[in-house]
Design a protein around this motif. Structure first.
Motif, mmCIF file in Angstrom:
data_model
loop_
_atom_site.group_PDB
_atom_site.id
_atom_site.type_symbol
_atom_site.label_atom_id
_atom_site.label_comp_id
_atom_site.label_asym_id
_atom_site.label_seq_id
_atom_site.Cartn_x
_atom_site.Cartn_y
_atom_site.Cartn_z
ATOM 1 N N TYR A 57 24.831 14.166 56.577
ATOM 2 C CA TYR A 57 26.248 14.452 57.079
ATOM 3 C C TYR A 57 26.453 15.934 57.812
ATOM 4 N N GLU A 58 26.680 16.646 57.358
ATOM 5 C CA GLU A 58 26.142 17.896 58.432
ATOM 6 C C GLU A 58 26.310 18.227 59.602
ATOM 7 N N ARG A 59 24.639 17.383 59.519
ATOM 8 C CA ARG A 59 24.269 17.681 61.021
ATOM 9 C C ARG A 59 25.281 16.552 61.555
ATOM 10 N N LEU A 60 25.345 14.838 61.249
ATOM 11 C CA LEU A 60 26.421 13.785 61.578
ATOM 12 C C LEU A 60 27.928 14.873 61.945
ATOM 13 N N VAL A 61 28.195 15.554 61.176
ATOM 14 C CA VAL A 61 29.502 16.293 62.064
ATOM 15 C C VAL A 61 29.308 16.825 63.107
ATOM 16 N N LYS A 62 27.984 17.499 62.874
ATOM 17 C CA LYS A 62 28.319 18.828 64.418
ATOM 18 C C LYS A 62 27.701 17.657 65.767
ATOM 19 N N GLU A 63 26.998 16.494 65.494
ATOM 20 C CA GLU A 63 26.156 15.502 66.858
ATOM 21 C C GLU A 63 27.379 14.950 66.840
ATOM 22 N N PHE A 64 27.976 14.381 66.606
ATOM 23 C CA PHE A 64 29.341 13.385 66.416
ATOM 24 C C PHE A 64 30.580 14.788 67.289
ATOM 25 N N GLY A 65 30.622 15.147 66.806
ATOM 26 C CA GLY A 65 31.997 16.326 66.881
ATOM 27 C C GLY A 65 33.094 16.140 66.564
ATOM 28 N N LEU A 66 32.829 16.004 65.090
ATOM 29 C CA LEU A 66 34.006 15.866 64.449
ATOM 30 C C LEU A 66 34.570 16.579 63.678
ATOM 31 N N GLU A 67 36.007 16.996 62.833
ATOM 32 C CA GLU A 67 36.648 17.494 62.417
ATOM 33 C C GLU A 67 36.446 16.907 60.296
ATOM 34 N N LYS A 68 36.016 18.194 59.870
ATOM 35 C CA LYS A 68 35.961 17.695 58.743
ATOM 36 C C LYS A 68 37.663 18.457 57.882
ATOM 37 N N ILE A 69 37.074 17.411 57.323
ATOM 38 C CA ILE A 69 39.357 17.458 56.837
ATOM 39 C C ILE A 69 39.275 18.994 55.455
ATOM 40 N N ASN A 70 39.391 19.551 55.956
ATOM 41 C CA ASN A 70 40.253 21.713 55.275
ATOM 42 C C ASN A 70 41.133 20.987 54.616
ATOM 43 N N GLU A 71 41.703 22.326 53.704
ATOM 44 C CA GLU A 71 42.135 22.520 52.886
ATOM 45 C C GLU A 71 43.899 22.116 54.143
ATOM 46 N N ASP A 72 43.948 22.614 54.801
ATOM 47 C CA ASP A 72 45.318 22.253 55.378
ATOM 48 C C ASP A 72 45.579 20.912 55.779
ATOM 49 N N ILE A 73 44.557 20.019 56.173
ATOM 50 C CA ILE A 73 44.486 18.987 55.928
ATOM 51 C C ILE A 73 45.407 18.113 55.706
ATOM 52 N N LEU A 74 44.450 18.808 54.230
ATOM 53 C CA LEU A 74 45.018 18.051 53.137
ATOM 54 C C LEU A 74 45.981 18.401 52.475
ATOM 55 N N LYS A 75 47.004 19.126 52.755
ATOM 56 C CA LYS A 75 48.105 20.017 52.602
ATOM 57 C C LYS A 75 48.751 19.068 53.634
ATOM 58 N N LYS A 76 48.790 19.089 54.516
ATOM 59 C CA LYS A 76 49.874 18.212 55.149
ATOM 60 C C LYS A 76 49.680 16.432 54.820
ATOM 61 N N ILE A 77 48.623 15.712 53.980
ATOM 62 C CA ILE A 77 48.886 14.076 54.084
ATOM 63 C C ILE A 77 49.983 15.004 52.446
ATOM 64 N N LYS A 78 49.846 15.590 51.914
ATOM 65 C CA LYS A 78 50.052 15.672 50.836
ATOM 66 C C LYS A 78 51.761 15.530 51.174
ATOM 67 N N LYS A 79 52.014 16.897 51.900
ATOM 68 C CA LYS A 79 53.652 17.040 52.112
ATOM 69 C C LYS A 79 53.973 15.709 52.698
ATOM 70 N N ALA A 80 53.296 14.204 53.552
ATOM 71 C CA ALA A 80 53.916 13.588 54.196
ATOM 72 C C ALA A 80 53.979 12.615 53.625
ATOM 73 N N ILE A 81 53.262 12.975 51.888
ATOM 74 C CA ILE A 81 53.626 11.494 51.238
ATOM 75 C C ILE A 81 54.467 11.922 50.149
ATOM 76 N N GLY A 82 55.452 12.601 49.972
ATOM 77 C CA GLY A 82 56.153 13.582 49.270
ATOM 78 C C GLY A 82 55.398 13.961 48.074
ATOM 79 N N LYS A 83 54.233 15.457 48.007
ATOM 80 C CA LYS A 83 53.583 15.956 47.208
ATOM 81 C C LYS A 83 52.630 14.644 46.241
#
Lengths: 379, 379
Positions: free
Chosen positions: A21-47
């Motif tokens: 999967y690490e290689r796929l992320v790199k080769e496909f050019g994906l963004e891994k879901i990091n803490e910032d994204i998770l926090k943003k999701i949490k905020k969006a769905i009302g904690k």
């Protein structure tokens, strides 16, 4: 773009070898879901609590999630788009993505466009048009059983909605050459011309709601990572047609029962998984007979050295899908690794959890047929 | 199959060089229309006069006409299928095929399915979707002005009837590889995937009536010879889907005003022809300015040596389309060859005939818009 190196191939039409999967992320050019994204999701769905598939990194990568969540925060709601290729029975690998999608729909309170790619399956599989239609109806029952909000969920069946789809698909197709298709999917000149055209049809639901509502809307596509080549193409082309690039949230593959390599498939005997319609007895037999074990060869050795949860399919199924409770999962992991929990006991627990889940699913599935018309996109 | 040798290319997307019809018949594998076929047609239409385009060998070749006429005789009626690619104004080269098709419809008393390939033109031309839609409506007016029986004529507009067309087209597409397309149309990997898929859409009207009426029906396609590569593919595939191979009746090209090479085209300035909407004044200017003359350089020389009707565009237009009267045509031919008739006089006569024809056409065209709904295939 079609990833085929040494021992791994991952594209919508082939998943082979041990997936890195690490290689796929790199080769496909994906963004891994990091803490910032998770926090943003949490905020969006009302904690509220994050879905366990996010907490555990099952859905682990994506595209433009940051942008999508910013738009959401500004009041620019997205719609969800996912789908199903109807060429056989639904397995738990499908269900996993769909149940997660239901969670997204509920938490974000958004519309879902659900595509049944019956044209794709007809064009790629050695199945008749009638067989594909039968599977389409069968698969719809499972999608309905997931419990999507019928008021906000719209089924698109490619051949039934061709009147809507084809005129939009040719707008995509005009901007897409055979060389791109060849590179993305590993095709050659002996591919049929329908299969070459098809990805244009898969692009359409990513902007069809914008067409229907005459307003440019963000789109989020939850999907397993093998579908990414389709949506890379979609993302390249949609801005040229005046629409947003669709964002995506991508998961790794629920492993086949046999463990190690590839992805679960409802049409390959070798990697056959647990089906949505399996009885408790069938689940029991499949897990007991086929589920690859991370345990030791003898009970004595297992008690002394402990098992390997990383390669144990029963454990992975609990982690990916069937054990929502993090505390319980941790406990199982600890006990299995220490040797306190035997393979037999782990399998027994997994069988119970899976059977119970499927029992509930099947109850809803039984009542699904009469609900189909509610879900079909009105044209 | 795409004919490109030395100085001649003839396929649906390119007609270049001096067209050698004998060579095309051989290379495409066509059957020339012989006396037997003409007799059979005459018998079928009840001893009425053959159309002058048959008498004069304008429609000169085909496929399976003998079979088709035998079926007709046995009471197994065919339907007609022809079409129009809406990317510009209609010229007299289009009208020629359509007026002949009307004759076939009237004499054989059969249904006609008339396809507007708006998807094709959108995919191949540098025109917007909206521009193509505008041309589709414009072109429909001309087709209606031809006077087809509205009770027996059904317009299929590819994008509007995509709900019917696409599910059938994928059945064709599944049996058609890119290598075949490449060989038939001279395509390469930089072609867009819509254009690669398209011929599957052009195959559909050849069996759609059989689908709709749930009964295997013979089909006759009147068309200009450059469309043959599409229908060779159609003929290869339809029996595999359980339908008859479509028969065809094919004409040579009405030459462009400039004479010599290629075919008339409404989208190429160089070979621009006379349009269905041209006023008598426009016809006059075009013929006088551009119509290639087979006359001599000086009046004296012409009177002495005579003109060449074979290369004289005005004469060819009369022969192909605008002078129904064989006796009158013979007379003109004789007089022009002898030098008795001057180029100026020949042009004047052609201008009169063409203008008169178009005047009648335009009268019907003016009232056509409100008739459109009657002609659209009901779905």
């Amino acid at each position: 773009m079609g990833e085929k190196e040494r021992d791994m191939t991952v594209n919508p039409y082939q998943v082979e070898g041990k997936v890195d999967y690490e290689r796929l992320v790199k080769e496909f050019g994906l963004e891994k879901i990091n803490e910032d994204i998770l926090k943003k999701i949490k905020k969006a769905i009302g904690k509220e609590e994050l879905h366990f598939m996010l907490r555990r990194g099952i859905f682990f990568a994506g595209r433009d999630l940051n942008w999508l969540l910013n738009e959401y925060e500004k009041g620019n709601k997205f719609f969800l788009y996912t789908g199903c290729g109807p060429s056989g029975p639904v397995h738990v690998g499908h269900l996993m993505v769909w149940y997660f999608t239901k969670w997204l729909q509920d938490k974000f309170d958004v519309e879902l466009y659900f595509q049944f790619t019956d044209d794709e399956k007809f064009l790629y599989k050695d199945l008749s048009y009638e067989e594909i239609q039968k599977w389409t109806e069968e698969n719809m029952l499972d999608v309905i059983a997931v419990g999507f909000n019928p008021k906000k969920t719209h089924f698109i069946i490619d051949t039934k909605h061709a009147g809507l789809m084809y005129p939009q698909a040719i707008k995509v197709a005009k901007k897409l050459t055979f060389s791109t298709i060849k590179a993305s999917f590993g095709f050659n000149e002996s591919n049929n011309v329908g299969s070459i055209f098809y990805t244009a049809m898969q692009a359409v639901p990513a902007f069809l709601p914008s067409v229907l509502k005459k307003k440019k809307m963000p789109c989020l596509i939850p999907h397993a990572i093998d579908q990414d080549p389709h949506f890379r193409i979609t993302r390249d082309i949609l801005p040229k047609l005046g629409y947003y690039k669709p964002a995506s949230i991508q998961c790794s593959f629920l492993p086949p029962l046999t463990g190690s390599e590839g992805k679960m498939s409802s049409s390959s005997e070798a990697s056959k998984g647990i089906l949505s319609t399996d009885s408790p007895n069938e689940v029991k037999n499949k897990i007991n007979r086929y589920a690859f074990s991370g345990g030791r060869d003898t009970i004595e050795e297992h008690k002394k050295l402990g098992g390997n949860t990383e390669i144990d399919v029963s454990f992975q199924y609990l982690k990916y899908f069937f054990e929502e409770d993090d505390k319980k999962l941790k406990e199982i992991e600890k006990d299995y690794k220490s040797g306190k929990l035997s393979t037999g006991e782990l399998k027994k627990y997994a069988i119970e959890k899976i059977s119970k889940f499927l029992e509930e699913h099947q109850k809803r599935r039984k009542n699904a047929k009469k609900l189909i018309p509610q879900y079909i996109l009105k044209t």
